[in-house]
Design a protein around this motif. Structure first.
Motif, PDB file in Angstrom:
ATOM      1  N   ARG A 126      -2.021  89.189  20.960  1.00  0.00           N
ATOM      2  CA  ARG A 126      -0.703  89.122  21.416  1.00  0.00           C
ATOM      3  C   ARG A 126       0.001  90.328  21.427  1.00  0.00           C
ATOM      4  O   ARG A 126       0.062  91.218  20.527  1.00  0.00           O
ATOM      5  CB  ARG A 126       0.127  87.957  20.661  1.00  0.00           C
ATOM      6  CG  ARG A 126      -0.396  86.734  20.624  1.00  0.00           C
ATOM      7  CD  ARG A 126       0.253  85.667  19.793  1.00  0.00           C
ATOM      8  NE  ARG A 126      -0.121  86.068  18.402  1.00  0.00           N
ATOM      9  CZ  ARG A 126       0.429  85.566  17.096  1.00  0.00           C
ATOM     10  NH1 ARG A 126       1.524  84.731  17.331  1.00  0.00           N
ATOM     11  NH2 ARG A 126       0.063  85.852  15.859  1.00  0.00           N
ATOM     12  N   ASN A 127       0.786  90.536  22.563  1.00  0.00           N
ATOM     13  CA  ASN A 127       1.645  91.781  22.500  1.00  0.00           C
ATOM     14  C   ASN A 127       3.099  91.307  22.063  1.00  0.00           C
ATOM     15  O   ASN A 127       3.447  90.100  22.430  1.00  0.00           O
ATOM     16  CB  ASN A 127       1.917  92.073  24.221  1.00  0.00           C
ATOM     17  CG  ASN A 127       2.871  93.441  24.261  1.00  0.00           C
ATOM     18  OD1 ASN A 127       3.659  93.388  23.855  1.00  0.00           O
ATOM     19  ND2 ASN A 127       2.286  94.105  25.369  1.00  0.00           N
ATOM     20  N   PRO A 128       3.403  92.080  21.145  1.00  0.00           N
ATOM     21  CA  PRO A 128       4.744  91.597  20.457  1.00  0.00           C
ATOM     22  C   PRO A 128       5.918  91.503  21.359  1.00  0.00           C
ATOM     23  O   PRO A 128       7.019  90.719  21.163  1.00  0.00           O
ATOM     24  CB  PRO A 128       5.186  92.792  19.507  1.00  0.00           C
ATOM     25  CG  PRO A 128       4.051  93.563  19.266  1.00  0.00           C
ATOM     26  CD  PRO A 128       2.824  93.194  20.572  1.00  0.00           C
ATOM     27  N   GLN A 129       5.894  92.109  22.537  1.00  0.00           N
ATOM     28  CA  GLN A 129       6.930  91.973  23.543  1.00  0.00           C
ATOM     29  C   GLN A 129       8.139  92.774  23.311  1.00  0.00           C
ATOM     30  O   GLN A 129       9.365  92.466  23.869  1.00  0.00           O
ATOM     31  CB  GLN A 129       7.149  90.249  24.171  1.00  0.00           C
ATOM     32  CG  GLN A 129       5.743  89.861  24.363  1.00  0.00           C
ATOM     33  CD  GLN A 129       6.172  88.373  25.157  1.00  0.00           C
ATOM     34  OE1 GLN A 129       5.281  87.970  25.671  1.00  0.00           O
ATOM     35  NE2 GLN A 129       7.224  87.637  24.702  1.00  0.00           N
ATOM     36  N   LYS A 130       7.967  93.643  22.391  1.00  0.00           N
ATOM     37  CA  LYS A 130       8.802  94.539  21.806  1.00  0.00           C
ATOM     38  C   LYS A 130       8.152  95.832  21.613  1.00  0.00           C
ATOM     39  O   LYS A 130       6.851  95.979  21.154  1.00  0.00           O
ATOM     40  CB  LYS A 130       9.528  94.210  20.464  1.00  0.00           C
ATOM     41  CG  LYS A 130      10.672  95.102  19.958  1.00  0.00           C
ATOM     42  CD  LYS A 130      10.881  94.726  18.715  1.00  0.00           C
ATOM     43  CE  LYS A 130      10.174  94.882  17.497  1.00  0.00           C
ATOM     44  NZ  LYS A 130      10.742  94.592  16.236  1.00  0.00           N
ATOM     45  N   PHE A 131       8.639  96.786  22.374  1.00  0.00           N
ATOM     46  CA  PHE A 131       7.748  98.143  22.572  1.00  0.00           C
ATOM     47  C   PHE A 131       7.952  98.775  20.855  1.00  0.00           C
ATOM     48  O   PHE A 131       8.981  98.980  20.284  1.00  0.00           O
ATOM     49  CB  PHE A 131       8.779  99.272  23.386  1.00  0.00           C
ATOM     50  CG  PHE A 131       7.773 100.351  23.532  1.00  0.00           C
ATOM     51  CD1 PHE A 131       6.546 100.612  24.314  1.00  0.00           C
ATOM     52  CD2 PHE A 131       8.172 101.629  22.628  1.00  0.00           C
ATOM     53  CE1 PHE A 131       5.834 101.643  24.408  1.00  0.00           C
ATOM     54  CE2 PHE A 131       7.417 102.738  22.961  1.00  0.00           C
ATOM     55  CZ  PHE A 131       6.422 102.899  23.658  1.00  0.00           C
ATOM     56  N   LEU A 132       6.469  99.280  20.585  1.00  0.00           N
ATOM     57  CA  LEU A 132       6.160  99.811  19.461  1.00  0.00           C
ATOM     58  C   LEU A 132       5.499 100.932  19.682  1.00  0.00           C
ATOM     59  O   LEU A 132       4.544 100.959  20.726  1.00  0.00           O
ATOM     60  CB  LEU A 132       5.454  99.027  18.473  1.00  0.00           C
ATOM     61  CG  LEU A 132       6.220  97.503  18.001  1.00  0.00           C
ATOM     62  CD1 LEU A 132       5.107  96.809  17.156  1.00  0.00           C
ATOM     63  CD2 LEU A 132       7.348  98.002  17.201  1.00  0.00           C
ATOM     64  N   THR A 133       5.827 102.194  19.161  1.00  0.00           N
ATOM     65  CA  THR A 133       4.975 103.558  19.526  1.00  0.00           C
ATOM     66  C   THR A 133       3.648 103.069  19.122  1.00  0.00           C
ATOM     67  O   THR A 133       2.575 103.593  20.018  1.00  0.00           O
ATOM     68  CB  THR A 133       5.764 104.596  18.672  1.00  0.00           C
ATOM     69  OG1 THR A 133       6.844 104.658  19.120  1.00  0.00           O
ATOM     70  CG2 THR A 133       4.753 105.778  18.989  1.00  0.00           C
ATOM     71  N   ASN A 134       3.148 102.403  18.251  1.00  0.00           N
ATOM     72  CA  ASN A 134       1.971 102.108  17.869  1.00  0.00           C
ATOM     73  C   ASN A 134       1.939 100.605  17.512  1.00  0.00           C
ATOM     74  O   ASN A 134       2.121 100.021  16.810  1.00  0.00           O
ATOM     75  CB  ASN A 134       1.159 102.765  16.725  1.00  0.00           C
ATOM     76  CG  ASN A 134      -0.206 102.443  16.325  1.00  0.00           C
ATOM     77  OD1 ASN A 134      -0.672 101.422  17.282  1.00  0.00           O
ATOM     78  ND2 ASN A 134      -0.720 102.912  15.536  1.00  0.00           N
ATOM     79  N   ASN A 135       1.496  99.843  19.001  1.00  0.00           N
ATOM     80  CA  ASN A 135       1.753  98.418  18.846  1.00  0.00           C
ATOM     81  C   ASN A 135       0.793  97.807  18.103  1.00  0.00           C
ATOM     82  O   ASN A 135       0.557  96.500  17.850  1.00  0.00           O
ATOM     83  CB  ASN A 135       1.908  97.824  20.317  1.00  0.00           C
ATOM     84  CG  ASN A 135       0.138  98.233  20.917  1.00  0.00           C
ATOM     85  OD1 ASN A 135      -0.114  99.369  21.006  1.00  0.00           O
ATOM     86  ND2 ASN A 135      -0.115  97.199  21.523  1.00  0.00           N
TER      87      ASN A 135
END
Length: 645
Positions: free
Chosen positions: A605-614
């Motif tokens: 799953r994509n967190p749907q919140k941008f993280l530099t390192n997801n």
């Protein structure tokens, strides 16, 4: 017992976590007793340690015909999965790429690659290829070269010609071993070859991690082997509770950081490659070094690359390997075969069925008899009719026939937009609408499942599975054409060009291409899915047959070397390429496109919140997002299909 069977036997006994067969399958299923008896009656076996240029010795099993009335070529298979059974009195029950080969007369050679099972040295996953300017440095090309050199000089009664082959990870060793080809290497067949673990093979698709099969695979395969051995006593068993299904297991485990920690919690060890992968979220030098495609040069042997249209693991590698060899090695015999198969299915299955999809003929049997055996016979023995092997041999999974093309992107195909339009329609005519969109809420706590049959392992036939279970969900957009008034054939890559927005700052968008069968469709008389299939009572009327599905993280819309956040609610272009198909949508069928943001737990799953390192996100990072796909005006979304003239 086959290589695959040996490996599975060992680890099923050791693990309670439901081992995935990811990347196994380089040999067919166990052959009938009469074939096993033929092998023991007609072959001798010996085991040797072959030295390579840096002094390391590689464990090698050699099966030689007892008949010495003629000289034989050699067929070499290099594998990280074990060449067992070990001991000169213990024989494989099938030899070569498929069961037909044992009676064809070859010297069969199996080798544990560096650092695996009984070979010396340190193992490295998808070891980077190096420029062979320093003769003391090694890679898989040099290990293959040195092995072939030893074999032609030290195995009696060989004719001086060698062929190589392998499926999946062994396919990687096959294509890598053809770089700077040894003069004796005359034929190689990389089959579902691993090529680029970031862009499209196994680990990731477009940088989105494929979770289920890879987590299970590295549970065993990723553990460090301290010294050569074949009892696998070093492998630690899974001590945690056995999950009942992968969907709930990974849902409860949390984000990718927490999933990575599951190894330490349940095995007592970290998995080095998995941790390395977590530290490289972008397409950086770590991944570029492990991309073998750009290194496929100085190849002089005849090459037949093989893949399956429904191979979730390494179709990308098959298509890419053929295309890069063709571009970088002009003038050699280089062909591609792609059939209606799952991962390695051509080596062991009839190939007339895959789940609920029926293909009208035994395609696996046809390939083995008319392509695989003749290919090696022609180039290694000067026998074998290869007239049925064309440049590109692609099975049409809609008309159920083999088609021949002069290249992978046929000149007879025209890229044609299928426009996504209001009301869930799709059409080939540009709509007059000046705007509009369709939207859905993507909730990571309730992700869209990728199959109806979720277990600890992924079902190989999900790639043809009926998508009606997904099309009724509110978080899946559905666009479809009217019933076709004539047959429509596509051959080549699929290129979505979407205009999207999100209330989040990152999201995945999964695009699926589907063939919708008429409501009155029935299988031909006497045909139904195999009795051992979960779909043996399936009703085909209205079947929404999955042809291709692919995720695309919006963070990589500008390139894979650096993730860029979305601006909430701002329309942006998301264009990418999906691995191709050769498929005829028959008259009366519909073309359907489904778009969603989760495909779980196949894709993490994509967190749907941008993280530099997801890849180090936790459960706390997940958030709902409202996604829009625009369907008119300057933000007209389309799926570009390569339509045959």
């Amino acid at each position: 017992m086959s290589i695959k069977s040996v490996f599975l036997f060992v680890f099923v006994a050791l693990f309670t976590f439901g081992l995935n067969a990811h990347s196994f399958g380089q040999t067919p299923a166990v052959a009938p007793n009469e074939l096993a008896k033929y092998i023991t009656d007609n072959y001798t076996k010996r085991e040797v340690m072959i030295p390579v240029r840096d002094g390391i010795k590689l464990f090698t099993a050699i099966y030689e015909p007892k008949d010495k009335s003629q000289k034989y070529p050699m067929l070499l298979n290099r594998t990280p999965y074990t060449v067992g059974p070990y001991g000169v009195a213990n024989f494989k029950q099938s030899l070569g790429p498929d069961p037909l080969f044992a009676k064809e007369g070859y010297i069969f050679v199996y080798q544990d690659v560096r650092g695996k099972t009984m070979s010396e040295g340190e193992f490295m996953d998808v070891r980077p290829d190096i420029a062979n300017t320093d003769k003391t440095k090694i890679d898989e090309s040099t290990d293959t070269y040195d092995t072939i050199d030893w074999l032609v000089k030290n195995v009696d009664n060989n004719n001086g010609r060698v062929g190589t082959y392998g499926i999946s990870y062994p396919g990687f060793y096959t294509s890598a071993g053809s770089i700077d080809s040894h003069p004796a290497l005359k034929a190689c067949s990389p089959q579902a070859p691993v090529s680029d673990w970031y862009m499209g093979d196994d680990m990731h698709h477009n940088g989105a991690i494929f979770l289920t099969q890879n987590f299970n695979f590295f549970t065993s395969f990723g553990q460090y082997r301290p010294s050569p051995n074949f009892d696998f006593k070093y492998v630690k068993s899974w001590t945690g509770p056995r999950p009942t299904d992968a969907y709930n297991y990974f849902l409860n485990a949390g984000g990718l950081k927490e999933i990575a920690d599951e190894y330490e919690k349940n095995l007592g060890v970290r998995i080095k490659f998995w941790d390395d992968m977590m530290q490289h979220p972008n397409y950086d030098q770590f991944w570029k070094d492990r991309n073998i495609l750009t290194k496929l040069k100085n190849i002089t042997c005849a090459t037949m690359t093989v893949g399956g249209w429904y191979d979730n693991e390494d179709l990308y590698g098959a298509l890419g390997t053929y295309r890069h060899i063709e571009k970088q090695n002009p003038g050699i015999f280089n062909v591609l075969v792609v059939g209606p198969w799952d991962h390695g299915g051509w080596s062991r299955n009839d190939g007339d069925w895959l789940g609920t999809a029926y293909f009208g003929q035994k395609t696996g049997e046809y390939f083995r008899q008319n392509m695989e055996v003749p290919f090696f016979g022609h180039f290694l023995k000067d026998k074998g009719d290869i007239s049925k092997i064309k440049e590109v041999n692609a099975f049409d999974t809609g008309s159920n026939e083999w088609r021949a093309f002069d290249n992978y992107s046929p000149s007879t195909s025209t890229d044609t937009p299928l426009y996504l339009t209001a009301g869930g329609t799709a059409r080939f005519e540009l709509p007059a609408s000046t705007g509009g969109y369709s939207e859905y809420v993507s909730d990571p706590s309730n992700p869209v499942p990728y199959t109806q049959k979720i277990t600890n392992n992924y079902p190989r036939d999900f790639m043809t599975e009926d998508q009606r279970f997904a099309s009724t969900r509110p978080d899946v957009l559905v666009f479809q054409t009217a019933p076709l008034t004539e047959d429509l054939t596509i051959a080549g890559d699929i290129k979505p060009t979407l205009f999207i927005s999100s209330t989040g700052t990152d999201s995945d968008f999964v695009v699926k291409l589907i063939d919708v069968f008429p409501n009155d469709y029935r299988y031909p008389a006497g045909e139904k899915p195999p009795q051992n299939s979960a779909w043996s009572v399936f009703q085909p009327g209205g079947y929404e047959m999955l042809l291709r599905g692919e995720p695309m993280p919006a963070r990589f819309r500008n390139g894979f070397e650096k993730g860029v956040p979305l601006t909430p609610n701002a329309p942006t272009k998301l264009a990418f390429t999906m691995p191709g198909v050769t498929h005829t949508f028959k008259k009366g069928h519909r073309v359907m496109i489904q778009i969603q943001s989760t495909w779980f737990p196949l894709v993490a799953r994509n967190p749907q919140k941008f993280l530099t390192n997801n890849k180090i996100g936790t459960a706390a990072d997940f958030q709902k997002a409202t996604q829009r796909v625009y369907t008119g005006g300057r933000y007209q979304s389309a799926i570009i299909l390569p339509i045959q003239k």
